[in-house]
Design an enzyme around this catalytic site. Sequence first.
Site, PDB file in Angstrom:
ATOM      1  N   GLU A   1       8.648  13.824  18.283  1.00 33.78           N
ATOM      2  CA  GLU A   1       8.743  13.868  16.881  1.00 33.78           C
ATOM      3  C   GLU A   1       8.225  15.057  16.083  1.00 33.78           C
ATOM      4  O   GLU A   1       7.218  14.998  15.794  1.00 33.78           O
ATOM      5  CB  GLU A   1       8.870  12.498  16.079  1.00 33.78           C
ATOM      6  CG  GLU A   1       9.471  12.491  14.471  1.00 33.78           C
ATOM      7  CD  GLU A   1       9.318  11.160  13.939  1.00 33.78           C
ATOM      8  OE1 GLU A   1      10.450  10.811  13.351  1.00 33.78           O
ATOM      9  OE2 GLU A   1       8.551  10.500  14.097  1.00 33.78           O
TER      10      GLU A   1
ATOM     11  N   LYS B   1       1.214  -1.191   0.091  1.00 31.26           N
ATOM     12  CA  LYS B   1      -0.166  -0.092   0.143  1.00 31.26           C
ATOM     13  C   LYS B   1       0.827   1.122  -0.026  1.00 31.26           C
ATOM     14  O   LYS B   1       1.779   1.302   0.805  1.00 31.26           O
ATOM     15  CB  LYS B   1      -0.905   0.109   1.283  1.00 31.26           C
ATOM     16  CG  LYS B   1      -1.993   1.241   1.014  1.00 31.26           C
ATOM     17  CD  LYS B   1      -2.682   1.367   2.510  1.00 31.26           C
ATOM     18  CE  LYS B   1      -2.028   2.418   3.504  1.00 31.26           C
ATOM     19  NZ  LYS B   1      -1.900   3.891   2.803  1.00 31.26           N
TER      20      LYS B   1
ATOM     21  N   GLY C   1       6.668   4.213   9.182  1.00 29.99           N
ATOM     22  CA  GLY C   1       5.815   5.292   9.465  1.00 29.99           C
ATOM     23  C   GLY C   1       5.876   5.688  11.036  1.00 29.99           C
ATOM     24  O   GLY C   1       6.978   5.373  11.676  1.00 29.99           O
ATOM     25  N   SER C   2       4.895   6.130  11.663  1.00 29.47           N
ATOM     26  CA  SER C   2       4.910   6.791  12.920  1.00 29.47           C
ATOM     27  C   SER C   2       4.665   5.416  14.036  1.00 29.47           C
ATOM     28  O   SER C   2       4.293   4.344  13.777  1.00 29.47           O
ATOM     29  CB  SER C   2       3.542   7.533  13.337  1.00 29.47           C
ATOM     30  OG  SER C   2       2.477   6.987  13.266  1.00 29.47           O
ATOM     31  N   THR C   3       5.282   5.927  15.119  1.00 28.50           N
ATOM     32  CA  THR C   3       5.144   5.042  16.288  1.00 28.50           C
ATOM     33  C   THR C   3       4.024   4.706  16.631  1.00 28.50           C
ATOM     34  O   THR C   3       3.644   3.513  17.171  1.00 28.50           O
ATOM     35  CB  THR C   3       6.018   5.455  17.472  1.00 28.50           C
ATOM     36  OG1 THR C   3       7.682   5.543  17.009  1.00 28.50           O
ATOM     37  CG2 THR C   3       5.904   4.347  18.654  1.00 28.50           C
TER      38      THR C   3
ATOM     39  N   GLU D   1       9.658   0.052  11.094  1.00 33.37           N
ATOM     40  CA  GLU D   1      10.908   1.252  10.985  1.00 33.37           C
ATOM     41  C   GLU D   1       9.865   2.431  11.405  1.00 33.37           C
ATOM     42  O   GLU D   1       9.141   3.072  10.750  1.00 33.37           O
ATOM     43  CB  GLU D   1      11.559   1.187   9.675  1.00 33.37           C
ATOM     44  CG  GLU D   1      12.850   1.859   9.617  1.00 33.37           C
ATOM     45  CD  GLU D   1      12.639   3.472   9.409  1.00 33.37           C
ATOM     46  OE1 GLU D   1      12.594   4.304  10.523  1.00 33.37           O
ATOM     47  OE2 GLU D   1      12.403   3.775   8.452  1.00 33.37           O
TER      48      GLU D   1
ATOM     49  N   CYS E   1      12.822  10.243   9.498  1.00 34.57           N
ATOM     50  CA  CYS E   1      12.486   9.512  10.744  1.00 34.57           C
ATOM     51  C   CYS E   1      13.760   9.767  11.600  1.00 34.57           C
ATOM     52  O   CYS E   1      13.751   9.727  12.766  1.00 34.57           O
ATOM     53  CB  CYS E   1      12.125   8.318  10.655  1.00 34.57           C
ATOM     54  SG  CYS E   1      13.124   7.156   9.459  1.00 34.57           S
TER      55      CYS E   1
ATOM     56  N   GLY F   1       2.555   2.262  14.495  1.00 33.11           N
ATOM     57  CA  GLY F   1       3.293   0.918  14.516  1.00 33.11           C
ATOM     58  C   GLY F   1       2.468   0.243  15.759  1.00 33.11           C
ATOM     59  O   GLY F   1       2.481  -1.143  15.618  1.00 33.11           O
TER      60      GLY F   1
END
Length: 496
Positions: free
Chosen positions: A394, A187, A240-242, A263, A297, A245
Site C-alpha cells: 500500500e 484519540k 489505520g495501517s495493517t 479498518e 485505504c 492493527g
Amino acid sequence: MSLTQQIETPSITYEQPIGLYIDGKWVKGVEGKTFETINPSDEKVIVAVHEAGPEDVDIAVKAARKAFNGVWRTTTPSERGVMLHKLADLIDEHSDTLAAIESLDNGKALSMAKVDVQLSSGCLRYYAGWADKIHGKTIDTDHETFNYTKHEAVGVCGQIIPWNFPLLMWSWKIGPALSTGCTVVLKTAEQTPLSGLYAATLVEKAGIPAGVVNIISGFGKTAGAAIASHMDIDKVAFTGSTVTGRTILQAAAKSNLKKVTLELGGKSPNIVFNDANIENAISWVNFGIFFNHGQCCCAGSRVYVQSGIYDKFVESFKARTAKNVVGDPFAADTFQGPQVSQLQFDRIMGYIQAGKDAGAKVEIGGNRKGDKGYFIEPTIFSNVSSDMKIMQEEIFGPVCSISKFETEDEVIKSGNETTYGLAAAIHTSNLNTAIRVSNSLKAGTVWVNCYNLLSYQVPFGGFKESGLGRELGKYALANYTQIKSVRIRLGDALFG
C-alpha cells in the site's frame, strides 16, 4: 497557558481548542507536553496542542466509566437520538470553520473538505435515527419459559482515528457508539488533531453529558497503546495501517480481551473490461486513485485494463490525469492538495523510485511538484509485474499501476493476488460479468461502474488483512452491543 488559540486560514479566522477534552472540561496533559501540527502546504507550524499520555488516557477512561454507569445509563434511547441530531445540526452550523480546519491541517481541497463535513453530519443523523430502534427478540422454546434477548451497550469504547479523513472518521466512530449507549475515549491522529478537537466544543452544546465523549490528542506509541491495552476499556475501534492493527489486536488480547474492530489497509484492483464505457471508466479510475491525494485505504491503485481497449485507455487516462489541478487546498479549482506530512511524502517518493528501479514505466508524473509543501505529481506506472513492490504494498499516495489482461479468469486471479481485501471495482456494460466477477473478488466492497462511493447506510470493511468487523450501516451497531439472553421460568411466584 490558554487552552485556545486564534488561527487564521485563507477562508476564515477562528478559535482553536488545543487542550484535552476530558469529562466535559478542557485540560492540559498531566505531563505538560505539547506537540506541533504542521501545515502540509507550506511546511510551517500551525499550532501546538497538548499531548495525552497513558495517565491522561486513564483519567479519560475513568470519566467515561463514571458516565456509562451513571448519567448515560439513565438517558433514554430517544434522548440519545435527540442529542446526536443536535450534534449533527451544530456541525452543519460550523461547517465553514470545520472545512477550513480540514484543509489547513490535512491539506485536502476545500471543496472536498466541505463534502466531508456534510457526510459527517449525515452520519451522525443516521445513527441518531437508530438510537431507539435497537432491540432484541422474543424466542419461543416451550410452554414453561418466556425467553428474550437484549442488545446492551458494550461499555467504554476506545477509538483511534486516522489522519486522512479526520472529521469523517470522528463521526463514523462517535455515531454508532453513542447511538447504542456506549461512552467514548477518542484519540485523534497526531498529524491532524485540529478538527476533532474543534468538534469536541460542539459536544457539550448538543447536551451530551460530561464524560460521555472524551477527545484527546497524542501519539500512537503512547496514548494509542494505552487505549489498546487499558483494562477498563471494553472495546477498541481503529482505522489505520495493517501493521498498527496487528499491534492493537495483540494488546487487546493480552489485556482484557476487549472487543476489536479494525479498518485497515488495501491494495484495491480497479478492473476495466473491453465493453466498458471508456469515458466513464476513465473518470472513475481517476477519481478512484487520485481522490484525497491517493490517501484512501480503498484507493484503486492497481488498474487492470482488458487488451482490446488497453492502448486507447492508457492514452486517455494520461490525458485525464494531466487535468488534475495540484496545488493550494484553498484555491477553487484545486483537486489534489499536498500529502499530509514529510514522512508520508518521503514514503511515497520512495515507492516511486522503487517502481522506476524495478523497470516500471512512468507514463505521467513521478516527481515532486514545486519546492514548498508536500506536493507530488499524480503518477501512473505501466510495464509492471505482480511481484513488484508498487503492486504489492500500500503506497497511500497519488500513484497507480496499470496492467493489461486478456481473460476474466486471469484478472480475477490477479485481483485477488494480494494480502489485502478492502475494495475492488469493475467497469463493464454486462450485468452478468459484473455479478460474476464481483462474486469472485475477495473484497469487502465491490463497486460497479463507479468508485469511492461510500454511504453511511452501507457497511464498509475488509476481507483478509484489511480488517475485522464493519463500519457504517446497521452492521456497525453490532460492534458496540452485546447480546444478553434472559429465560424466565413461568410459575406462580412471577405471574400469580
